[in-house]
Design an enzyme around this catalytic site. Structure first.
Site, PDB file in Angstrom:
ATOM      1  CB  ALA A 270       1.176 -29.957   6.623  1.00 13.03           C
ATOM      2  CB  CYS A 278     -16.846 -25.324  -0.763  1.00 10.97           C
ATOM      3  SG  CYS A 278     -17.150 -24.817  -2.444  1.00 10.97           S
TER       4      CYS A 278
HETATM    5  C1  UGA Z   1     -14.079 -28.814  -2.509  1.00 14.87           C
HETATM    6  C2  UGA Z   1     -14.397 -30.122  -2.559  1.00 14.87           C
HETATM    7  O1  UGA Z   1     -13.125 -30.943  -2.592  1.00 14.87           O
HETATM    8  C3  UGA Z   1     -15.301 -30.628  -3.619  1.00 14.87           C
HETATM    9  O2  UGA Z   1     -15.479 -32.000  -3.461  1.00 14.87           O
HETATM   10  C4  UGA Z   1     -16.568 -29.943  -3.317  1.00 14.87           C
HETATM   11  O3  UGA Z   1     -17.524 -30.285  -4.286  1.00 14.87           O
HETATM   12  C5  UGA Z   1     -16.571 -28.568  -3.220  1.00 14.87           C
HETATM   13  O4  UGA Z   1     -15.496 -28.098  -2.336  1.00 14.87           O
HETATM   14  C6  UGA Z   1     -17.664 -27.840  -2.930  1.00 14.87           C
HETATM   15  O5  UGA Z   1     -18.303 -27.824  -2.047  1.00 14.87           O
HETATM   16  O6  UGA Z   1     -18.401 -27.175  -3.972  1.00 14.87           O
HETATM   17  P1  UGA Z   1     -12.730 -26.768  -3.742  1.00 14.87           P
HETATM   18  O7  UGA Z   1     -13.179 -25.900  -2.928  1.00 14.87           O
HETATM   19  O8  UGA Z   1     -12.972 -26.614  -5.304  1.00 14.87           O
HETATM   20  O9  UGA Z   1     -13.508 -28.372  -3.562  1.00 14.87           O
HETATM   21  O10 UGA Z   1     -11.063 -27.233  -3.675  1.00 14.87           O
HETATM   22  P2  UGA Z   1     -10.636 -28.340  -3.203  1.00 14.87           P
HETATM   23  O11 UGA Z   1      -9.789 -28.900  -3.995  1.00 14.87           O
HETATM   24  O12 UGA Z   1     -11.107 -29.225  -1.959  1.00 14.87           O
HETATM   25  O13 UGA Z   1      -9.285 -27.655  -2.023  1.00 14.87           O
HETATM   26  C7  UGA Z   1      -9.884 -26.654  -1.009  1.00 14.87           C
HETATM   27  C8  UGA Z   1      -8.770 -26.203  -0.249  1.00 14.87           C
HETATM   28  O14 UGA Z   1      -7.871 -27.015   0.334  1.00 14.87           O
HETATM   29  C9  UGA Z   1      -7.613 -25.285  -1.204  1.00 14.87           C
HETATM   30  O15 UGA Z   1      -7.307 -24.146  -0.567  1.00 14.87           O
HETATM   31  C10 UGA Z   1      -6.388 -26.360  -1.155  1.00 14.87           C
HETATM   32  O16 UGA Z   1      -5.334 -25.491  -1.268  1.00 14.87           O
HETATM   33  C11 UGA Z   1      -6.526 -26.998   0.067  1.00 14.87           C
HETATM   34  N1  UGA Z   1      -5.618 -28.209   0.483  1.00 14.87           N
HETATM   35  C12 UGA Z   1      -6.248 -29.156  -0.308  1.00 14.87           C
HETATM   36  C13 UGA Z   1      -4.704 -28.198   1.357  1.00 14.87           C
HETATM   37  O17 UGA Z   1      -4.392 -27.573   1.951  1.00 14.87           O
HETATM   38  N2  UGA Z   1      -4.325 -29.574   1.509  1.00 14.87           N
HETATM   39  C14 UGA Z   1      -4.584 -30.586   0.828  1.00 14.87           C
HETATM   40  O18 UGA Z   1      -3.841 -31.585   1.136  1.00 14.87           O
HETATM   41  C15 UGA Z   1      -5.720 -30.564  -0.172  1.00 14.87           C
END
Ligand code: UGA
Length: 496
Positions: A270, A278
């Protein structure tokens, strides 16, 4: 050994695909039309920050398995499998903008001199592979696909900041096609990855599952995966609000949930919510696709709404604490949409900064990788976190860079005018922050003097060696027997 591959579009996804496929033994021609980008890439330098990519570009360029070019015909003539990796950013109506893909379809149709397997890696609306096939058929003047080309959809699951590792060691490879031979061809390109026989790797890894499906199924897997991950986060954020009301700590709640292997602890942190290029784009695309069929998707609409509310929550709670935002000084730790990147696209941290500026606050910020924000000149960028905190009424931890965990919190407090520490990523131990003289505010972590045990359950679990806390992800891994020395491990590993 290896297949003859070309990669069309050497942006973020394309350059990772090109370098990784060359690294595992394929011969790769990567096409890039932008001269500056082409020059950089040809020298082994990615025009963006991605850990591990530059060394891979350099070694494959030097080894001769990778070559960058602006010559589309050269790449087509020297390849049998073509990966299409052009960008599909969200258009104003929420639908992805397919103009780059349309351009590539025209080029592909004009350069089909022998049979090619065309692989779509760009995230495209469901059904786009069929549209692409008809486009190419039309322009190439053929009505049968099998004479000239076959199409395969191969969605990417790369996380920024972890893309090379995600590509070489994926959880799964998904291929969608109506043509079984084409599926075999692309599986051959992936063979070393599927078998995890990656040059330079030490240790043995399990083979990677290969999922073969219809094209629309493969496209849907990509959207559904991103939508589900975003939904997990929004779910955790919704529970966090309830925790504030009922007096529970969401970090312990999600830790407890995550130990159930059916749920899993990842993507349950959270905080300020999700951002980046993405999740938002893919959710909007899925919602628009559903609307085309007159179908509502309330779960996905809720995922988006909760995420938006999360950003406003920080602003509202700061208002509650500071009484007025007009003229208030707010220091921001972090601006990128997540740690490990300089990407500001749909960054929750930046959005909060802009909302604060809109309410008349003065915002100073520090981010290890962001040196300027042209879209929001009102934000005053500082060279270190203590300068960002100087004179602030409130300090907001907005992006959980691991290095923030080792900041001297007493020094931060001394630098400030006020005492609000808003940990919008729930990465700090509230007691330690309070001990430094701050008033701690977290997300779903209300102050519970009577109910909270002397140390949080999470920490006790960790100290007992039963779990390892990764502050960046706040996720647990239960150690195997013999592991775990009972020390609170503040691992700064970037898990995502
Ligand atoms: C995401 C997916 O994880 C990839 O599998 C996918 O290929 C990619 O999008 C895409 O479609 O190209 P990404 O956008 O690089 O990857 O970032 P993530 O690591 O997934 O994080 C996304 C967001 O969620 C970030 O802002 C992060 O801070 C947030 N987040 C993540 C949370 O707020 N809580 C969490 O528990 C995990």
């Amino acid at each position: 050994m290896g297949e003859r591959v070309s990669v069309i579009g050497s942006g973020y996804v394309g350059s990772v695909v090109a370098a990784c496929l060359a690294h595992v033994g394929n011969t790769v021609f990567a096409v890039e039309s932008d001269p500056r980008r082409l020059r950089e890439l040809s020298k082994g330098r990615a025009p963006f920050h991605e850990p591990g990519l530059d060394p891979l570009l350099t070694s494959t360029l030097e080894g001769g398995s990778l070559r960058f070019t602006d010559d589309f015909a050269l790449a087509m003539d020297n390849s049998d499998v073509v990966f299409v990796c052009v960008g599909t950013p969200a258009g104003p109506d929420g639908h992805p903008d397919l103009s780059a893909l349309t351009e590539v379809a025209q080029l592909l149709a004009r350069h089909l001199r022998h049979h090619h397997v065309i692989v779509t890696k760009s995230t495209v609306p469901i059904g786009t592979s069929y549209w692409l096939r008809s486009m190419i058929e039309d322009i190439a003047g053929t009505t049968r696909e099998d004479g000239l080309f076959s199409l395969v959809s191969n969605p990417e699951f790369l996380r920024e900041g972890n893309a090379v590792q995600d590509y070489l060691h994926p959880d799964r490879v998904v291929l969608g096609s109506d043509d079984p031979e084409a599926l075999v061809r692309v599986a051959d390109v992936y063979r070393p990855i599927l078998e995890q026989s990656i040059p330079g790797d030490v240790g043995r890894r399990d083979p990677i599952p290969l999922l073969q499906a219809r094209m629309t199924t493969a496209e849907m897997i990509k959207y559904a995966s991103n939508a589900f991950l975003a939904t997990k986060i929004s779910f955790a954020n919704q529970i966090a609000r309830l925790c504030d009301y009922v007096g529970a700590d969401v970090t312990e709640v999600t830790a407890g949930m995550g130990l159930d292997t059916r749920i899993g602890g990842r993507f349950l942190d959270a905080g300020l919510g999700w951002g980046g290029s993405c999740f938002g784009k893919d959710l909007e695309a899925l919602i628009s696709t559903a609307a085309e069929y007159g179908y509502r998707v309330p779960v996905l609409e809720g995922t988006v709404a909760v995420n938006d509310r999360q950003r406003q929550l920080v602003v509202d709670q700061l208002l509650g604490h500071l009484r007025t935002l007009r003229g208030a000084r707010v220091g921001l730790l972090g601006l990128a949409f997540k740690p490990g990147t300089d990407d500001l696209r749909d960054s929750p941290a930046l959005d909060v900064a802009c909302r604060l500026l809109g309410r008349g606050a003065f915002v100073t910020a520090y981010d290890p990788m962001v040196r300027s924000v042209p879209s929001a000149p009102g934000i005053r960028i500082r060279d270190d976190p203590y300068e960002a905190a100087a004179g602030a009424d409130a300090l907001v931890l907005a992006t959980e860079w691991p290095q923030f965990l080792t900041l001297d919190t007493e020094r931060l407090r001394r630098a400030m005018r006020g005492d609000i520490f808003y940990d919008a990523r729930n990465v700090f131990d509230p007691a330690a922050i309070r001990a430094a003289g701050f008033s701690y505010v977290g997300i779903g972590r209300p102050e519970l003097p009577d109910a909270v045990p002397s140390e949080p359950t999470v920490s006790r679990l960790v100290r007992s060696g039963r779990a390892t806390l990764r502050p960046s992800a706040l996720s647990f891994t239960v150690p195997s027997p013999g592991e775990g020395n009972g020390v609170l491990e503040q691992r700064a590993a970037l898990e995502r």
